[in-house]
Design an enzyme around this catalytic site. Structure first.
Site, PDB file in Angstrom:
ATOM      1  N   PRO A   9       0.788  -1.226   0.000  1.00 39.12           N
ATOM      2  CA  PRO A   9       0.000   0.000   0.000  1.00 39.12           C
ATOM      3  C   PRO A   9       0.825   1.283   0.000  1.00 39.12           C
ATOM      4  CG  PRO A   9      -0.177  -1.151   2.105  1.00 39.12           C
ATOM      5  CD  PRO A   9       0.482  -2.093   1.147  1.00 39.12           C
ATOM      6  N   ASN A  10       0.351   2.216  -0.777  1.00 41.74           N
ATOM      7  CA  ASN A  10       0.891   3.581  -0.888  1.00 41.74           C
ATOM      8  C   ASN A  10       2.210   3.660  -1.659  1.00 41.74           C
ATOM      9  OD1 ASN A  10      -1.252   4.829   0.682  1.00 41.74           O
ATOM     10  ND2 ASN A  10      -0.370   3.736   2.419  1.00 41.74           N
ATOM     11  N   ARG A  17       4.898  10.896  -2.770  1.00 43.94           N
ATOM     12  CA  ARG A  17       4.573  10.770  -1.357  1.00 43.94           C
ATOM     13  C   ARG A  17       5.781  11.054  -0.456  1.00 43.94           C
ATOM     14  NH1 ARG A  17       4.721   4.726   1.223  1.00 43.94           N
ATOM     15  NH2 ARG A  17       3.798   5.260   3.221  1.00 43.94           N
ATOM     16  N   TYR A  22      10.938   9.037   1.301  1.00 46.46           N
ATOM     17  CA  TYR A  22      10.961   7.988   0.267  1.00 46.46           C
ATOM     18  C   TYR A  22      11.626   8.411  -1.047  1.00 46.46           C
ATOM     19  CZ  TYR A  22       7.697   5.848   3.549  1.00 46.46           C
ATOM     20  OH  TYR A  22       7.129   5.316   4.676  1.00 46.46           O
ATOM     21  N   ASN A  71       8.035  -5.378  -0.468  1.00 48.75           N
ATOM     22  CA  ASN A  71       7.898  -4.244   0.433  1.00 48.75           C
ATOM     23  C   ASN A  71       6.407  -4.140   0.706  1.00 48.75           C
ATOM     24  OD1 ASN A  71       7.720  -1.872   1.817  1.00 48.75           O
ATOM     25  ND2 ASN A  71       9.018  -0.690   0.412  1.00 48.75           N
ATOM     26  N   ALA A  74       2.896  -0.626   5.103  1.00 46.83           N
ATOM     27  CA  ALA A  74       2.383  -0.685   6.476  1.00 46.83           C
ATOM     28  C   ALA A  74       1.875  -2.077   6.861  1.00 46.83           C
ATOM     29  CB  ALA A  74       1.277   0.345   6.657  1.00 46.83           C
ATOM     30  N   GLU A  95      12.325  -9.332   2.570  1.00 47.29           N
ATOM     31  CA  GLU A  95      11.552  -8.144   2.950  1.00 47.29           C
ATOM     32  C   GLU A  95      12.434  -6.912   2.775  1.00 47.29           C
ATOM     33  OE1 GLU A  95       9.810  -8.341   6.940  1.00 47.29           O
ATOM     34  OE2 GLU A  95      10.138  -6.184   7.171  1.00 47.29           O
ATOM     35  N   HIS A  97      12.651  -2.457   2.850  1.00 42.60           N
ATOM     36  CA  HIS A  97      12.064  -1.150   3.159  1.00 42.60           C
ATOM     37  C   HIS A  97      12.980  -0.070   2.612  1.00 42.60           C
ATOM     38  CE1 HIS A  97       9.056  -2.989   5.604  1.00 42.60           C
ATOM     39  NE2 HIS A  97      10.009  -3.734   6.132  1.00 42.60           N
ATOM     40  N   ARG A 104      12.475   5.286  12.901  1.00 43.94           N
ATOM     41  CA  ARG A 104      11.175   5.955  12.822  1.00 43.94           C
ATOM     42  C   ARG A 104      10.284   5.583  14.013  1.00 43.94           C
ATOM     43  NH1 ARG A 104       8.942   5.245   6.947  1.00 43.94           N
ATOM     44  NH2 ARG A 104       7.585   6.917   7.710  1.00 43.94           N
TER      45      ARG A 104
HETATM   46  C1  DQA Z   1       8.063   1.262   4.199  1.00 45.19           C
HETATM   47  C2  DQA Z   1       8.054   1.508   5.723  1.00 45.19           C
HETATM   48  C3  DQA Z   1       6.668   1.272   6.284  1.00 45.19           C
HETATM   49  O1  DQA Z   1       6.662   1.486   7.691  1.00 45.19           O
HETATM   50  C4  DQA Z   1       5.675   2.221   5.647  1.00 45.19           C
HETATM   51  O2  DQA Z   1       4.373   1.974   6.132  1.00 45.19           O
HETATM   52  C5  DQA Z   1       5.725   2.203   4.163  1.00 45.19           C
HETATM   53  C6  DQA Z   1       7.018   2.089   3.501  1.00 45.19           C
HETATM   54  C7  DQA Z   1       9.427   1.593   3.582  1.00 45.19           C
HETATM   55  O3  DQA Z   1       9.662   1.165   2.449  1.00 45.19           O
HETATM   56  O4  DQA Z   1      10.244   2.306   4.179  1.00 45.19           O
HETATM   57  O5  DQA Z   1       4.702   2.327   3.496  1.00 45.19           O
HETATM   58  O6  DQA Z   1       7.814  -0.113   3.963  1.00 45.19           O
END
Ligand code: DQA
Length: 139
Positions: A9-10, A17, A22, A71, A74, A95, A97, A104
């Site tokens: 998501p996102n 964003r 990011y 990735n 959240a 995994e 990020h 954070r």
């Molecule tokens: C993320 C870190 C997550 O906590 C966050 O919700 C994201 C992006 C990252 O790539 O740093 O959406 O996965």
């Protein structure tokens, strides 16, 4: 070699964003660079904001590809169902990020997925994806 990247998501809003966290590169542009860097590897890309769709994708590809880079955004911190899907498939899953989640908010320090993954890479910006692919290639 076939590698599947899955973004949750996102992450469709990368480049737009929260750029200070990011960065300002959209994922499609980065994917283009990645594919050029690994010309002998087939890199497939899937993004969804929907938990069940991510699970369906893991089921669909998880017994045939050579590796998965996920990735889960959240959902990393909340989804028992994605963790179970990762545990259910046979392909190795890494995994990743973009941000250093440990720098954070505390709720980002916990991953429900990590225990089912081969390993975790966090905090190297988009380069986290390349590092994960390098590992899948070299193992
Ligand atoms: C993320 C870190 C997550 O906590 C966050 O919700 C994201 C992006 C990252 O790539 O740093 O959406 O996965």
């Amino acid at each position: 070699m076939n590698i599947q990247i899955i973004n949750g998501p996102n992450l469709n809003l990368l480049g737009v964003r929260e750029k200070s966290i990011y960065g300002d590169t959209g994922f499609e542009k980065y994917l283009d660079e990645l594919s050029k860097r690994f010309p002998n590897i087939t890199i497939s890309y899937y993004q969804s904001n929907v938990e069940g769709e991510i699970i369906n994708k893991l089921h669909e590809i998880g017994f045939s590809v050579d590796g998965v880079v996920i990735n889960a955004g959240a959902y990393t911190h909340t989804s028992v169902a994605i963790a179970d899907a990762i545990a259910a498939i046979t392909a190795p899953v890494i995994e990743v990020h973009i941000s250093n989640v440990y720098k954070r908010e505390e709720f980002r320090h916990k991953s429900l997925l990590a225990a089912s993954c081969k390993g975790v890479i966090a905090g190297f910006g988009l380069d986290s994806y390349r590092l994960a692919i390098e590992n899948l290639i070299n193992s």
